[in-house]
Design a protein around this motif. Structure first.
Motif, PDB file in Angstrom:
ATOM      1  N   ILE A  16     -24.203 -32.679 -18.421  1.00 52.70           N
ATOM      2  CA  ILE A  16     -24.214 -32.094 -19.757  1.00 52.70           C
ATOM      3  C   ILE A  16     -23.659 -30.679 -19.635  1.00 52.70           C
ATOM      4  CG2 ILE A  16     -25.663 -31.305 -21.673  1.00 52.70           C
ATOM      5  CD1 ILE A  16     -27.623 -33.526 -20.953  1.00 52.70           C
ATOM      6  N   LEU A  17     -22.744 -30.317 -20.551  1.00 53.35           N
ATOM      7  CA  LEU A  17     -22.180 -28.970 -20.541  1.00 53.35           C
ATOM      8  C   LEU A  17     -23.004 -28.084 -21.470  1.00 53.35           C
ATOM      9  CD1 LEU A  17     -18.338 -29.688 -20.643  1.00 53.35           C
ATOM     10  CD2 LEU A  17     -19.783 -29.254 -18.668  1.00 53.35           C
ATOM     11  N   HIS A  18     -23.628 -27.068 -20.913  1.00 53.54           N
ATOM     12  CA  HIS A  18     -24.465 -26.146 -21.698  1.00 53.54           C
ATOM     13  C   HIS A  18     -23.835 -24.761 -21.697  1.00 53.54           C
ATOM     14  CE1 HIS A  18     -28.125 -24.364 -23.413  1.00 53.54           C
ATOM     15  NE2 HIS A  18     -27.880 -23.347 -22.597  1.00 53.54           N
ATOM     16  N   VAL A  19     -23.614 -24.196 -22.893  1.00 52.11           N
ATOM     17  CA  VAL A  19     -23.067 -22.849 -23.018  1.00 52.11           C
ATOM     18  C   VAL A  19     -24.228 -21.861 -23.130  1.00 52.11           C
ATOM     19  CG1 VAL A  19     -21.577 -21.317 -24.337  1.00 52.11           C
ATOM     20  CG2 VAL A  19     -21.022 -23.744 -24.175  1.00 52.11           C
ATOM     21  N   VAL A  20     -24.280 -20.910 -22.232  1.00 51.33           N
ATOM     22  CA  VAL A  20     -25.393 -19.949 -22.183  1.00 51.33           C
ATOM     23  C   VAL A  20     -25.299 -18.990 -23.358  1.00 51.33           C
ATOM     24  CG1 VAL A  20     -26.514 -18.153 -20.829  1.00 51.33           C
ATOM     25  CG2 VAL A  20     -25.470 -20.116 -19.676  1.00 51.33           C
ATOM     26  N   LYS A  21     -26.397 -18.873 -24.108  1.00 49.48           N
ATOM     27  CA  LYS A  21     -26.467 -17.956 -25.239  1.00 49.48           C
ATOM     28  C   LYS A  21     -27.249 -16.696 -24.839  1.00 49.48           C
ATOM     29  CE  LYS A  21     -24.342 -20.883 -27.854  1.00 49.48           C
ATOM     30  NZ  LYS A  21     -25.032 -21.679 -28.853  1.00 49.48           N
ATOM     31  N   GLU A  22     -27.240 -15.723 -25.738  1.00 54.82           N
ATOM     32  CA  GLU A  22     -27.921 -14.454 -25.486  1.00 54.82           C
ATOM     33  C   GLU A  22     -29.417 -14.671 -25.245  1.00 54.82           C
ATOM     34  OE1 GLU A  22     -28.296 -10.002 -27.531  1.00 54.82           O
ATOM     35  OE2 GLU A  22     -27.427 -11.676 -28.631  1.00 54.82           O
ATOM     36  N   LYS A  23     -29.967 -13.966 -24.246  1.00 55.74           N
ATOM     37  CA  LYS A  23     -31.377 -13.975 -23.880  1.00 55.74           C
ATOM     38  C   LYS A  23     -31.834 -15.268 -23.201  1.00 55.74           C
ATOM     39  CE  LYS A  23     -33.012 -10.595 -27.275  1.00 55.74           C
ATOM     40  NZ  LYS A  23     -33.989 -10.301 -28.311  1.00 55.74           N
ATOM     41  N   GLN A  24     -30.912 -16.223 -22.964  1.00 50.95           N
ATOM     42  CA  GLN A  24     -31.278 -17.417 -22.213  1.00 50.95           C
ATOM     43  C   GLN A  24     -31.191 -17.118 -20.717  1.00 50.95           C
ATOM     44  OE1 GLN A  24     -28.812 -20.673 -23.516  1.00 50.95           O
ATOM     45  NE2 GLN A  24     -29.752 -20.756 -25.549  1.00 50.95           N
ATOM     46  N   THR A  25     -32.109 -17.689 -19.951  1.00 49.96           N
ATOM     47  CA  THR A  25     -32.131 -17.495 -18.509  1.00 49.96           C
ATOM     48  C   THR A  25     -32.025 -18.845 -17.826  1.00 49.96           C
ATOM     49  OG1 THR A  25     -34.533 -17.684 -18.350  1.00 49.96           O
ATOM     50  CG2 THR A  25     -33.631 -15.489 -18.821  1.00 49.96           C
ATOM     51  N   LEU A  26     -31.765 -18.806 -16.526  1.00 55.67           N
ATOM     52  CA  LEU A  26     -31.678 -20.054 -15.778  1.00 55.67           C
ATOM     53  C   LEU A  26     -33.028 -20.761 -15.773  1.00 55.67           C
ATOM     54  CD1 LEU A  26     -29.551 -21.630 -14.185  1.00 55.67           C
ATOM     55  CD2 LEU A  26     -30.431 -20.588 -12.105  1.00 55.67           C
ATOM     56  N   PHE A  27     -34.103 -19.972 -15.777  1.00 56.21           N
ATOM     57  CA  PHE A  27     -35.439 -20.566 -15.819  1.00 56.21           C
ATOM     58  C   PHE A  27     -35.669 -21.320 -17.127  1.00 56.21           C
ATOM     59  CE2 PHE A  27     -39.882 -20.248 -17.161  1.00 56.21           C
ATOM     60  CZ  PHE A  27     -40.517 -20.895 -16.109  1.00 56.21           C
ATOM     61  N   SER A  28     -35.354 -20.655 -18.274  1.00 55.22           N
ATOM     62  CA  SER A  28     -35.592 -21.300 -19.574  1.00 55.22           C
ATOM     63  C   SER A  28     -34.691 -22.515 -19.756  1.00 55.22           C
ATOM     64  CB  SER A  28     -35.365 -20.298 -20.708  1.00 55.22           C
ATOM     65  OG  SER A  28     -34.005 -19.877 -20.747  1.00 55.22           O
ATOM     66  N   ILE A  29     -33.461 -22.453 -19.245  1.00 48.89           N
ATOM     67  CA  ILE A  29     -32.544 -23.592 -19.370  1.00 48.89           C
ATOM     68  C   ILE A  29     -33.045 -24.770 -18.539  1.00 48.89           C
ATOM     69  CG2 ILE A  29     -30.198 -24.386 -18.875  1.00 48.89           C
ATOM     70  CD1 ILE A  29     -29.268 -21.487 -19.440  1.00 48.89           C
ATOM     71  N   SER A  30     -33.514 -24.484 -17.340  1.00 49.36           N
ATOM     72  CA  SER A  30     -34.022 -25.567 -16.480  1.00 49.36           C
ATOM     73  C   SER A  30     -35.240 -26.235 -17.094  1.00 49.36           C
ATOM     74  CB  SER A  30     -34.360 -25.015 -15.091  1.00 49.36           C
ATOM     75  OG  SER A  30     -35.489 -24.150 -15.158  1.00 49.36           O
TER      76      SER A  30
END
Length: 660
Positions: A43-57
């Motif tokens: 899945i291709l996820h585009v990182v937005k403002e205030k997102q972290t690798l922890f929250s994305i995982s």
């Protein structure tokens, strides 16, 4: 040709650093864009403002280590707009969280489902939106699926009775007060000033409203979903009736006329030019050596038409899966009528069901005359100006003409004219413009048909912007009703100047700007201005990237061509599917029966009318698109009326389209 059409999908990776702070993460909207790389799905996820690798995982249920490994990261950092590949397992399904307690003394715990919004939860639990947002920061912006929302419990008085709430009318929406509502929260919810709220509801000055009371809000400030009333199912006893010895009539499906269609596609691909610019010629001992350039470059004039061709190829594939074979014949017309004539002479004995293109006026005129003699339907896919349509019954024009757009706008403005202030703002000299027909159409609707005289609750004004400017426009505005402002022109500098000035007035007056789709391409106009001005327009095309069918098409396009689809790709897909199915179902008579075909399209709205007894067909189906004040884009497929309405019969288009 295959190597010529290959392009490379580049994913830009931007290097920057975001600190891993759990408390500052924002809700994650899960992406639906999937790619297959090396046989593995991601899945291709585009990182937005205030997102972290922890929250994305956490959002995707994938460990940080796995994400770092797939994306070649040595540190747990991400950058804004960085594209991450998230490992995807088809067998793994998203699971809603398990809640040990559905409620306690203070809160009800709600698991977010599809279509849940802050407003719908507010209505469901009779709790003010501000109170819910206070306990769930960020919930006004997004509510991720399967996330848990805490709903505050409000003690209600048992003996409290709801006041009689009036029915919504054309002028006002009657909002019922809920626990936690204040004047400030209500004014904020409907984007109005508290002063105006108190002016419309004098009772607010003398007492505090209680849950169950109501206030009136101008209808034009209320989003359409507020008018949708969900019916609660009543307890009913189902009575089963069994009827014996009866014969059920089974509807027979219409027999498909053909299982194979022949399609001619005429596009300016400039194949020879592309081959030439990709050849590197060197000499060794006077011997010419030709090598191919790597990577290949694409001639700029053919880029969009390659995207068009790729959209057709995807449509052919989809039709083949449905059992319809499309024999596609592609011809490179460049922009040369003589080359096209030579091509037509070579295919004169071939039998076609329809042609797509050519796209340029001179080449289309040559092909249209040939199609008329051979009785082949020919589709003009891009131009809204085809002189051949007036005398050639085989021409099918897909772009709606300016005259038809003006007629639709005038109907839209004049059919919901009550409690409106209609203002035409034009340049000093405008009567020579094609768009000037819009003014004539509106005045014809209001005055010659007598609509203007049927009610006192309408005002019509006309002013020259060049002569009176901003202060003249402000003098035309109404404080107590919605101002429907029409700009009958497409001259970019003048349109930008007028919209800039109207944007200033939108801070004080309720304005609904009505205009043309071309304005969306003016790069100096920020989208905020369209939202502030409640901009409405008609366009034959609209792409809603929130729809699943659009995402599926984008993913298929990426996997097949390793590039992004353009507007031409969507358009070509719709054209090929629609007309191939029409030719298959109705045979040679399909132009007369095109409107009977009901299929789902990606971006187009089709509804065809013959322009005259001896002329061809023009597509007059459009999307009614609205940039709403609540920063949402709404659209509704709009088809022209088959006949003029009877006297005293009006169709409330706004109400049908947007619930306004």
């Amino acid at each position: 040709m295959n190597c010529f059409l290959r392009t490379i999908l580049l994913i830009g990776l931007f290097f920057g650093t975001l600190n891993l702070v759990h408390s500052q993460t924002t809700p994650i909207e899960l992406s639906k864009n999937k790619v297959v790389v090396g046989g593995k799905s991601y899945i291709l996820h585009v990182v937005k403002e205030k997102q972290t690798l922890f929250s994305i995982s956490k959002a995707y249920g994938i460990s940080m280590r796995d994400i770092m490994s797939v994306n070649g990261k040595a540190e747990a950092t991400v950058s804004i707009n960085e594209v991450l590949r998230i490992p995807f397992n088809e067998e793994k399904q998203a699971v809603a969280p398990v809640i040990l307690k559905k409620e306690d003394e203070k809160f009800i715990y709600h698991i977010v489902k599809k279509d849940d919004t802050l407003y719908s939860l507010s209505k469901k639990y009779a709790v003010g939106m501000d109170l819910i947002e206070k306990e769930n920061p960020g919930s006004r912006q997004s509510l991720p699926l399967n996330s848990v929302v805490k709903i505050p419990k409000i003690q209600q008085q048992k003996d409290h009775k709801v006041s009689n709430v009036p029915q919504h009318d054309k002028k006002y929406y009657y909002y019922v007060i809920k626990a936690g509502d204040t004047q400030y929260s209500i004014a904020k919810e409907f984007r109005m000033k508290q002063k105006k709220l108190r002016k419309l509801n004098p009772k607010l000055k003398n007492r505090i409203l209680k849950p169950g009371d109501w206030v009136r809000i101008p209808r034009y400030l209320v989003p359409p979903e507020y008018f949708i009333v969900k019916e609660t199912p009543k307890d009913t006893i189902a009575e089963e009736l069994i009827v014996l010895d009866t014969i059920q009539e089974v509807e027979k499906e219409e027999v498909i006329a053909k299982t194979k269609v022949n399609v001619g596609l005429f596009l300016p691909l400039y194949l020879e030019t592309n081959d030439t610019i990709n050849q590197i010629i060197t000499y060794k001992d006077t011997i010419e050596i030709v090598t191919e350039r790597e990577p290949r470059t694409i001639y700029r004039k053919s880029r969009e038409f390659i995207r068009f061709y790729q959209g057709v190829l995807l449509a052919v594939d989809s039709l083949r899966k449905e059992g319809l074979s499309v024999d596609l014949h592609v011809y490179d017309t460049e922009r040369d009528p003589e080359k096209l004539r030579r091509t037509l002479s070579q295919i004169q004995f071939m039998d076609f069901d329809y042609w797509i293109g050519p796209v340029y006026p001179k080449t289309f005129a040559v092909a249209a005359e040939y199609a008329r003699r051979k009785n082949v339907p020919i589709i003009s896919p891009l131009s809204a100006k085809n002189p051949q349509i007036n005398s050639n019954p085989n021409v099918i024009q897909l772009n709606t003409s300016m005259n038809s757009i003006c007629r639709q706008i005038s109907n839209y403005v004049s059919e919901d004219f009550q409690y409106k202030n209609i203002v035409i703002i034009h340049p000093e000299r405008y009567k020579h413009l094609n768009e000037a027909k819009l003014i004539k159409d509106i005045e014809h609707q209001l005055f010659e048909k007598g609509l203007y005289w049927q009610t006192d609750e309408v005002s019509y004004k006309k002013i020259s912007f060049d002569e009176y400017g901003l202060y003249g426009m402000e003098a035309m505005m109404c404080d107590s009703c919605e101002n429907v402002v029409v700009l009958p022109l497409n001259d970019q500098p003048k349109v930008e100047n007028m919209i800039t000035n109207l944007n200033v007035l939108s801070q004080r007056y309720a304005i609904r700007l009505v205009g043309f789709s071309r304005w969306q391409r003016y790069t100096s106009l920020e989208a905020d201005r369209f939202y502030n001005l409640n901009f409405s327009l008609f366009s034959p095309y609209f792409i809603d990237y929130k729809e699943e069918k659009i995402n599926d098409f984008v993913i298929d396009f990426r996997n097949r061509f390793m590039s992004e689809p353009s507007d031409f790709s969507f358009r070509a897909y719709d054209i090929c599917r629609y007309f191939s199915l029409a030719a298959s179902k109705f045979g040679k008579d399909f132009p007369e029966r095109m409107n009977e075909l009901d299929i789902e399209l990606l971006q187009s709205a089709y509804y065809f009318k013959r322009v005259s007894a001896f002329g061809g067909f023009e597509n007059q189906g459009t999307h009614l698109i609205n940039y709403s004040r609540d920063y949402k884009i709404r659209h509704q497929v709009f088809k022209p009326k088959e006949k003029e309405p009877e006297e005293n019969e009006t169709v409330d288009l706004l109400e049908k389209s947007f619930g306004l």
